[in-house]
Design an enzyme around this catalytic site. Sequence first.
Site, mmCIF file in Angstrom:
data_model
loop_
_atom_site.group_PDB
_atom_site.id
_atom_site.type_symbol
_atom_site.label_atom_id
_atom_site.label_comp_id
_atom_site.label_asym_id
_atom_site.label_seq_id
_atom_site.Cartn_x
_atom_site.Cartn_y
_atom_site.Cartn_z
ATOM 1 N N ARG A 117 0.842 -1.206 0.000
ATOM 2 C CA ARG A 117 0.000 0.000 0.000
ATOM 3 C C ARG A 117 0.877 1.257 0.000
ATOM 4 N NH1 ARG A 117 -3.823 1.511 5.266
ATOM 5 N NH2 ARG A 117 -4.343 3.623 4.636
ATOM 6 N N ASN A 170 2.014 2.530 14.756
ATOM 7 C CA ASN A 170 1.075 1.510 14.253
ATOM 8 C C ASN A 170 1.094 1.318 12.732
ATOM 9 O OD1 ASN A 170 -0.208 3.986 13.964
ATOM 10 N ND2 ASN A 170 -2.236 3.190 14.428
ATOM 11 N N THR A 196 10.067 4.832 17.691
ATOM 12 C CA THR A 196 11.071 3.861 18.133
ATOM 13 C C THR A 196 10.616 2.449 17.754
ATOM 14 O OG1 THR A 196 11.894 5.318 19.828
ATOM 15 C CG2 THR A 196 12.294 2.971 20.152
ATOM 16 N N ASP A 231 11.693 17.250 21.227
ATOM 17 C CA ASP A 231 11.558 18.701 21.379
ATOM 18 C C ASP A 231 12.618 19.434 20.559
ATOM 19 O OD1 ASP A 231 9.429 18.383 23.002
ATOM 20 O OD2 ASP A 231 10.428 18.993 24.868
ATOM 21 N N GLY A 247 -0.349 10.420 19.102
ATOM 22 C CA GLY A 247 -1.343 10.690 20.137
ATOM 23 C C GLY A 247 -1.261 12.123 20.633
ATOM 24 N N ASP A 248 -1.508 12.293 21.953
ATOM 25 C CA ASP A 248 -1.544 13.634 22.550
ATOM 26 C C ASP A 248 -0.235 14.393 22.412
ATOM 27 O OD1 ASP A 248 -4.071 13.110 23.251
ATOM 28 O OD2 ASP A 248 -3.703 12.846 25.410
ATOM 29 N N GLU A 265 -2.282 14.649 12.849
ATOM 30 C CA GLU A 265 -3.303 13.594 12.805
ATOM 31 C C GLU A 265 -3.176 12.829 14.099
ATOM 32 O OE1 GLU A 265 -5.622 13.347 10.653
ATOM 33 O OE2 GLU A 265 -4.876 14.629 9.048
ATOM 34 N N ARG A 298 -5.539 0.963 15.916
ATOM 35 C CA ARG A 298 -5.695 1.804 14.726
ATOM 36 C C ARG A 298 -6.378 3.091 15.154
ATOM 37 N NH1 ARG A 298 -9.576 -0.534 12.395
ATOM 38 N NH2 ARG A 298 -9.451 0.553 10.425
ATOM 39 N N CYS A 299 -5.925 4.210 14.576
ATOM 40 C CA CYS A 299 -6.538 5.480 14.966
ATOM 41 C C CYS A 299 -8.028 5.451 14.676
ATOM 42 C CB CYS A 299 -5.868 6.643 14.255
ATOM 43 S SG CYS A 299 -5.866 6.504 12.470
ATOM 44 N N GLU A 392 -9.098 6.213 24.800
ATOM 45 C CA GLU A 392 -8.722 5.392 23.653
ATOM 46 C C GLU A 392 -7.887 4.212 24.180
ATOM 47 O OE1 GLU A 392 -6.673 6.625 19.392
ATOM 48 O OE2 GLU A 392 -5.754 7.387 21.196
ATOM 49 N N ARG A 452 -9.080 4.733 7.446
ATOM 50 C CA ARG A 452 -8.293 5.761 6.761
ATOM 51 C C ARG A 452 -7.996 5.193 5.378
ATOM 52 N NH1 ARG A 452 -3.022 7.220 6.076
ATOM 53 N NH2 ARG A 452 -2.410 5.155 6.725
#
Length: 490
Positions: A117, A170, A196, A231, A247-248, A265, A298-299, A392, A452
């Site tokens: 894909r 993921n 990582t 950072d 994520g956050d 995203e 999966r998101c 989540e 997605r």
Amino acid sequence: MAGTGLFAEILDGEHVYKYYADGEWKKSTSGKTVAIINPTTRKTQYKVQACSQEEVNKVMDLAKTAQKLWAKTPLWKRAELLHKAAAILKEHKAPIAECLVKEIAKPAKDSVTEVVRSGDLVSYTAEEGVRILGEGKFLVSDSFPGNERTKYCLTSKIPLGVVLAIPPFNYPVNLAVSKIAPALIAGNSIVLKPPTQGAVSCLHMVHCFHLAGFPKGLINCVTGKGSEIGDFLTMHPGVNCISFTGGDTGIAISKKAGMIPLQMELGGKDACIVLEDADLDLVAANIIKGGFSYSGQRCTAVKVVLVMESVADSLVEKVKAKVAKLTVGPPEDDCDITPVVSESSANYIEGLVKDAKEKGATFCQEYKREGNLIWPLLLDNVRPDMRIAWEEPFGPVLPVLRINSVEEGIHHCNASNFGLQGCIFTKDINKAMLISDAMETGTVQINSAPARGPDHFPFQGIKDSGIGSQGITNSINMMTKIGNILLETP
Ligand code: NAP
């Protein structure tokens, strides 16, 4: 095999991988490495370089210089190289898929699918790029009041500069190329910071771009823990755009980054609203696919089912029967449910399960965990005071909330801090449209599970699920700005 044959040069000793800068594979002068733990064996599988701040600085300089030349490279040549990279990637799907199996415990077949894909995504991006970047606008001044037809404006899309790409664990390959390919076709250079868990898959993928013959310094890949070099990368003055999926962490990055375009995203709590007239067999099949594929990591996984009370018993029975058929075990055996990515992730999921137990949720299966492997679990009669109703899990645990009205379902969906996707099951298309319109999410799927893709579809979240829109065309546009040339006649 990973790290052998064509990929041998990316290795530095047994299972230790180099980072990529200036068109070469290098060992970090930090002398430090980061271990990648195999989620199944829970032992160190690979090691990657812990790049230093000096190495990041050097990479940013290289990327800046390379970008200037690349922007002048004809569009068709950029596309040609991307097509070449896509072909190499697909040809070498097996060793890359092997890394996905070992690093993130993705089932073997799905790992191959992710690489193929990704190759398709790169090719499509090259094709789309030559079309949309080859066009601009021509404006004349006399359409604005008070002006004569004496000024002419030519607009075209020009690159931003250095794009920092940070994908999550993921879909490390797919979500890396979904940033790399649009950036490159648009004339930008790339600094990739892979997750990582997934870093070695990414390094193999980057080597395919190296083999395709892109100019030195244009594509760079620095490895290290996000918590240590993240950072420094995201606040680096050499970065002109950040494309992040995760994520956050993305919310924190948005607050720290400078005045540059951001594509974020982030997480989701995709709701599945089920009305009385829904085809319950179709719903059950989609809940299994949507909620439990890749063990719920999966998101766009279905993360909460909001079902009308009158059909809830029936739906729960159907889903239970299908859960019983899911195979559980190692990714090498292509099991449906494989170990979640880390011990901390498994502990987090367990915390949500315990909270639901204490607060009285109905367990449709017995909770079972061995190491990072968590058996699929459907929790019925979940109430809004339970954490799992809102958080989540990113694991194979799915809450069912019974609702008494459509409004209750919409309210729950919209009360979430997330707004990625959602879905609605009903045979009444008019109701489906009205509910979709009322759901505050980036996308609503009617009678199918959130997902997605295909990769050229627009894809975006609102609220804490992100800013900006992905999808091939949107990403190319996002990684450009408008450049004007004006001409005034005497
Ligand atoms: P994550 O913990 O946020 O990590 C994402 C990436 O950020 C990784 O590459 C990570 O590197 C890096 N990172 C960590 N700290 C950083 C920092 N301070 N500065 C810069 N980068 C940093 O997310 P994840 O666990 O990999 O992925 C799961 C999350 O991604 C879920 O919430 C899921 O919903 C979301 N997701 C969203 C989409 C979407 O399109 N909306 C798609 C897939 C996944 P390290 O690995 O080295 O820490």
